[in-house]
Design a protein around this motif. Structure first.
Motif, PDB file in Angstrom:
ATOM      1  N   GLU A 159       1.911  -0.547   4.043  1.00 19.02           N
ATOM      2  CA  GLU A 159       1.536  -1.966   3.966  1.00 19.02           C
ATOM      3  C   GLU A 159       0.905  -2.280   2.612  1.00 19.02           C
ATOM      4  O   GLU A 159       1.166  -3.324   2.010  1.00 19.02           O
ATOM      5  N   ARG A 160       0.045  -1.380   2.134  1.00 16.44           N
ATOM      6  CA  ARG A 160      -0.602  -1.592   0.833  1.00 16.44           C
ATOM      7  C   ARG A 160       0.429  -1.579  -0.288  1.00 16.44           C
ATOM      8  O   ARG A 160       0.383  -2.418  -1.194  1.00 16.44           O
ATOM      9  N   LYS A 161       1.405  -0.669  -0.239  1.00 21.85           N
ATOM     10  CA  LYS A 161       2.447  -0.603  -1.261  1.00 21.85           C
ATOM     11  C   LYS A 161       3.329  -1.847  -1.220  1.00 21.85           C
ATOM     12  O   LYS A 161       3.730  -2.371  -2.249  1.00 21.85           O
ATOM     13  N   ARG A 162       3.622  -2.347  -0.040  1.00 22.27           N
ATOM     14  CA  ARG A 162       4.436  -3.537   0.105  1.00 22.27           C
ATOM     15  C   ARG A 162       3.731  -4.740  -0.497  1.00 22.27           C
ATOM     16  O   ARG A 162       4.335  -5.556  -1.200  1.00 22.27           O
ATOM     17  N   LYS A 163       2.426  -4.860  -0.265  1.00 16.03           N
ATOM     18  CA  LYS A 163       1.675  -5.973  -0.828  1.00 16.03           C
ATOM     19  C   LYS A 163       1.624  -5.854  -2.351  1.00 16.03           C
ATOM     20  O   LYS A 163       1.644  -6.867  -3.044  1.00 16.03           O
ATOM     21  N   LYS A 164       1.518  -4.656  -2.848  1.00 12.84           N
ATOM     22  CA  LYS A 164       1.461  -4.439  -4.291  1.00 12.84           C
ATOM     23  C   LYS A 164       2.775  -4.885  -4.958  1.00 12.84           C
ATOM     24  O   LYS A 164       2.776  -5.484  -6.004  1.00 12.84           O
ATOM     25  N   LYS A 165       3.904  -4.610  -4.301  1.00 14.33           N
ATOM     26  CA  LYS A 165       5.194  -5.006  -4.831  1.00 14.33           C
ATOM     27  C   LYS A 165       5.338  -6.524  -4.820  1.00 14.33           C
ATOM     28  O   LYS A 165       5.947  -7.094  -5.708  1.00 14.33           O
ATOM     29  N   GLU A 166       4.797  -7.178  -3.788  1.00 10.44           N
ATOM     30  CA  GLU A 166       4.891  -8.623  -3.710  1.00 10.44           C
ATOM     31  C   GLU A 166       4.065  -9.287  -4.805  1.00 10.44           C
ATOM     32  O   GLU A 166       4.413 -10.372  -5.284  1.00 10.44           O
ATOM     33  N   ASP A 167       2.977  -8.703  -5.196  1.00 11.02           N
ATOM     34  CA  ASP A 167       2.110  -9.300  -6.245  1.00 11.02           C
ATOM     35  C   ASP A 167       2.696  -9.067  -7.551  1.00 11.02           C
ATOM     36  O   ASP A 167       3.246  -9.344  -8.367  1.00 11.02           O
TER      37      ASP A 167
END
Length: 167
Positions: A159-167
């Motif tokens: 989840e943290r990696k996914r949010k990082k990619k979205e930012d």
């Protein structure tokens, strides 16, 4: 019955054996009826009909007929009741009648029980067995908890990696 044989009163012996035979047939019919309705209830609740249920019926019938045989032995060696009870009533094998009646009533109660009640009792037993197994194998419980915690950590990391990619 032995008293009747010694007194050469064979009509009462035949009557006694007829009553005992009737009790045995009644118990056999009760077992067959319970077996039939047991299969019917198993189909109704979707339970598999395995050899375990058939073995229970065989062991139950063995137990029941052993009881009936012991009752016959008591009736055969009964020399006390002819001295206290009048003539026609003394030849009735009371022990066989009472045991047979008790077994038939037990089977009637079994047939009248609802399938859901039997299923609930068996599932309660299964739940208790699972609790006993889990309490004995604490190491398996610990492993399961560790696996669940590791999956939770991995999920948070994804989840943290996914949010990082979205930012």
């Amino acid at each position: 019955m032995i008293y009747e044989i010694l007194m050469k009163n064979y009509d009462n012996v035949y009557l006694g054996f007829f009553v005992v035979s009737t009790c045995w047939v009644a118990v056999l019919l009760a077992i067959c009826v319970d077996f039939y309705f047991g299969i019917k209830k198993a189909r109704m609740i979707g339970e598999a009909r395995t050899s375990e249920g058939f073995r229970r019926t065989i062991s139950k019938s063995t137990y029941y007929f052993a009881l009936m045989f012991f009752a016959l032995i008591f009736d055969f060696f009964d020399v006390i009741s002819p001295t206290f009870i009048s003539h026609p009533l003394a030849s009735v094998p009371f022990v066989s009648v009472f045991v047979g009646l008790g077994l038939v009533l037990t089977e009637a109660k079994s047939v009248r029980e609802k399938a859901e009640d039997k299923l609930r009792r068996s599932s309660d037993d299964t739940f208790l067995e699972a609790i006993k197994l889990i309490s004995k194998r604490q190491d398996l419980v610990d492993k399961a908890v560790n696996i669940l915690e590791a999956e939770k950590v991995e999920e948070k990391e994804r989840e943290r990696k996914r949010k990082k990619k979205e930012d």
